[in-house]
Design a protein around this motif. Structure first.
Motif, PDB file in Angstrom:
ATOM      1  N   LYS A 194      21.305  22.090  31.346  1.00 57.27           N
ATOM      2  CA  LYS A 194      22.177  21.255  30.518  1.00 57.27           C
ATOM      3  C   LYS A 194      21.502  19.951  30.112  1.00 57.27           C
ATOM      4  O   LYS A 194      21.911  19.326  29.131  1.00 57.27           O
ATOM      5  N   ALA A 195      20.460  19.566  30.849  1.00 54.71           N
ATOM      6  CA  ALA A 195      19.721  18.351  30.484  1.00 54.71           C
ATOM      7  C   ALA A 195      18.743  18.616  29.347  1.00 54.71           C
ATOM      8  O   ALA A 195      18.210  17.687  28.754  1.00 54.71           O
ATOM      9  N   HIS A 196      18.511  19.887  29.049  1.00 55.87           N
ATOM     10  CA  HIS A 196      17.539  20.268  28.014  1.00 55.87           C
ATOM     11  C   HIS A 196      18.196  20.883  26.781  1.00 55.87           C
ATOM     12  O   HIS A 196      17.526  21.086  25.772  1.00 55.87           O
ATOM     13  N   PHE A 197      19.470  21.202  26.869  1.00 61.71           N
ATOM     14  CA  PHE A 197      20.174  21.840  25.763  1.00 61.71           C
ATOM     15  C   PHE A 197      21.478  21.103  25.460  1.00 61.71           C
ATOM     16  O   PHE A 197      22.057  20.445  26.323  1.00 61.71           O
ATOM     17  N   ASP A 243      19.810  17.960   8.735  1.00 62.41           N
ATOM     18  CA  ASP A 243      19.247  16.638   8.530  1.00 62.41           C
ATOM     19  C   ASP A 243      19.256  16.303   7.034  1.00 62.41           C
ATOM     20  O   ASP A 243      18.799  17.089   6.200  1.00 62.41           O
ATOM     21  N   THR A 244      19.790  15.125   6.689  1.00 65.57           N
ATOM     22  CA  THR A 244      19.955  14.767   5.276  1.00 65.57           C
ATOM     23  C   THR A 244      18.623  14.687   4.547  1.00 65.57           C
ATOM     24  O   THR A 244      18.472  15.207   3.441  1.00 65.57           O
ATOM     25  N   ALA A 245      17.642  14.027   5.143  1.00 70.34           N
ATOM     26  CA  ALA A 245      16.338  13.893   4.488  1.00 70.34           C
ATOM     27  C   ALA A 245      15.695  15.250   4.250  1.00 70.34           C
ATOM     28  O   ALA A 245      15.093  15.503   3.195  1.00 70.34           O
ATOM     29  N   ALA A 246      15.819  16.138   5.216  1.00 69.87           N
ATOM     30  CA  ALA A 246      15.249  17.478   5.066  1.00 69.87           C
ATOM     31  C   ALA A 246      15.956  18.254   3.964  1.00 69.87           C
ATOM     32  O   ALA A 246      15.319  18.987   3.191  1.00 69.87           O
ATOM     33  N   CYS A 267      16.649  20.701  17.679  1.00 67.66           N
ATOM     34  CA  CYS A 267      17.619  21.355  16.791  1.00 67.66           C
ATOM     35  C   CYS A 267      18.992  20.694  16.882  1.00 67.66           C
ATOM     36  O   CYS A 267      20.007  21.312  16.537  1.00 67.66           O
ATOM     37  N   TRP A 268      19.014  19.444  17.305  1.00 69.18           N
ATOM     38  CA  TRP A 268      20.268  18.744  17.573  1.00 69.18           C
ATOM     39  C   TRP A 268      20.389  17.509  16.704  1.00 69.18           C
ATOM     40  O   TRP A 268      19.475  16.705  16.604  1.00 69.18           O
ATOM     41  N   ASN A 269      21.517  17.362  16.019  1.00 69.74           N
ATOM     42  CA  ASN A 269      21.826  16.177  15.234  1.00 69.74           C
ATOM     43  C   ASN A 269      22.669  15.261  16.119  1.00 69.74           C
ATOM     44  O   ASN A 269      23.898  15.413  16.192  1.00 69.74           O
ATOM     45  N   ALA A 270      21.997  14.348  16.807  1.00 68.19           N
ATOM     46  CA  ALA A 270      22.690  13.507  17.783  1.00 68.19           C
ATOM     47  C   ALA A 270      23.738  12.614  17.131  1.00 68.19           C
ATOM     48  O   ALA A 270      24.786  12.330  17.731  1.00 68.19           O
ATOM     49  N   ALA A 271      23.497  12.165  15.899  1.00 75.31           N
ATOM     50  CA  ALA A 271      24.448  11.273  15.230  1.00 75.31           C
ATOM     51  C   ALA A 271      25.786  11.957  14.978  1.00 75.31           C
ATOM     52  O   ALA A 271      26.835  11.314  15.000  1.00 75.31           O
ATOM     53  N   GLN A 272      25.739  13.257  14.717  1.00 74.36           N
ATOM     54  CA  GLN A 272      26.960  13.995  14.410  1.00 74.36           C
ATOM     55  C   GLN A 272      27.492  14.781  15.610  1.00 74.36           C
ATOM     56  O   GLN A 272      28.626  15.258  15.577  1.00 74.36           O
ATOM     57  N   GLU A 280      14.943  31.791  32.474  1.00 76.63           N
ATOM     58  CA  GLU A 280      14.393  31.244  31.233  1.00 76.63           C
ATOM     59  C   GLU A 280      15.511  31.152  30.195  1.00 76.63           C
ATOM     60  O   GLU A 280      16.125  32.159  29.850  1.00 76.63           O
ATOM     61  N   PHE A 281      15.750  29.960  29.697  1.00 82.90           N
ATOM     62  CA  PHE A 281      16.802  29.725  28.718  1.00 82.90           C
ATOM     63  C   PHE A 281      16.174  29.500  27.338  1.00 82.90           C
ATOM     64  O   PHE A 281      15.079  28.946  27.238  1.00 82.90           O
ATOM     65  N   SER A 282      16.868  29.916  26.289  1.00 78.42           N
ATOM     66  CA  SER A 282      16.308  29.783  24.942  1.00 78.42           C
ATOM     67  C   SER A 282      17.293  29.085  24.015  1.00 78.42           C
ATOM     68  O   SER A 282      18.512  29.188  24.167  1.00 78.42           O
ATOM     69  N   CYS A 283      16.731  28.359  23.049  1.00 81.76           N
ATOM     70  CA  CYS A 283      17.526  27.675  22.037  1.00 81.76           C
ATOM     71  C   CYS A 283      18.092  28.710  21.059  1.00 81.76           C
ATOM     72  O   CYS A 283      17.367  29.581  20.577  1.00 81.76           O
ATOM     73  N   SER A 284      19.366  28.607  20.753  1.00 81.25           N
ATOM     74  CA  SER A 284      20.011  29.565  19.847  1.00 81.25           C
ATOM     75  C   SER A 284      19.527  29.430  18.414  1.00 81.25           C
ATOM     76  O   SER A 284      19.668  30.349  17.620  1.00 81.25           O
TER      77      SER A 284
END
Length: 219
Positions: free
Chosen positions: A99-102, A130-133, A116-121, A27-31
């Protein structure tokens, strides 16, 4: 193992070596948000076979005797010997699938999920929010700060009119009720923090005195 192992701090080992549930799963978890993803279960055939053999030997001890026990022990030794290499192989496969999920942040090197990923950056949202947030959060902070300042000013004007010289008792000496600075106890009605005066000469009369100490008038 030939390949480098990642996710060293944010995974949980769910593997079982023996029994009908023997197999490999991680089981893997997001940091960042701690959401989890589990790898597909990979059965450990040898461990399941050993569990089955233990049940057979246990139920047929009288028929097979020591021979059956020795066979079960040998199978158990084989299970233990094969466990490590098979687990390493399963772990590597689980990591490749994970690696396909993180995503790995290039700045802080943490592994985070897609939310939790900013794909643009190419960075996690901790490093590249996130700028809007951020704008919405800043607006709310500004609203709170200004409202708090205005409330402070209102409180200041009220405080200017507050009689700080008046004596108060925060706890009633008669019934121990909290008074919050009231003149009379809300629990028993006892008069609080007010000096008694003589009805004749207006001198201060100590609490509990039967006569005025200045003029002798009976209370």
């Amino acid at each position: 193992m030939s390949n480098e192992i990642y996710f060293s701090n944010n995974y949980r080992d769910l593997c079982e070596q023996h029994g009908t549930g023997a197999g490999f799963q991680f089981e893997f978890s997001c940091s960042r948000c701690a959401d989890t993803w589990r790898s597909a279960f990979q059965p450990y055939t040898s461990g399941r076979a050993a569990g089955w053999a233990d049940r057979v030997v246990g139920s047929a001890w009288g028929a097979f005797g020591r021979t059956g026990s020795e066979a079960s022990s040998a199978l158990g030794g084989l299970v233990g010997a094969n466990w490590g290499p098979n687990k390493d192989k399963a772990f590597q496969k689980a990591i490749d699938d994970a690696k396909a999920h993180f995503n790995r942040c290039a700045r802080c090197t943490s592994y985070v999920c897609g939310r939790c990923w900013n794909a643009a950056q190419g960075l996690c949202l901790n490093c590249a929010p996130d700028t809007a947030a951020e704008v919405a959060a800043s607006q709310q902070r500004g609203l709170n700060d200004v409202a708090s300042q205005r409330a402070y000013e209102v409180g200041g004007s009220q405080g200017a009119a507050y009689n700080v010289d008046r004596s108060t008792q925060l706890v009633c000496p008669q019934c121990s009720t909290e008074t919050h600075g009231a003149r009379f106890c809300p629990g028993c009605g006892h008069r609080l923090a007010q000096q008694d005066t003589c009805s004749s000469c207006q001198a201060v009369v100590p609490q509990g005195a039967a006569f005025c100490p200045d003029c002798g008038t009976r209370r």
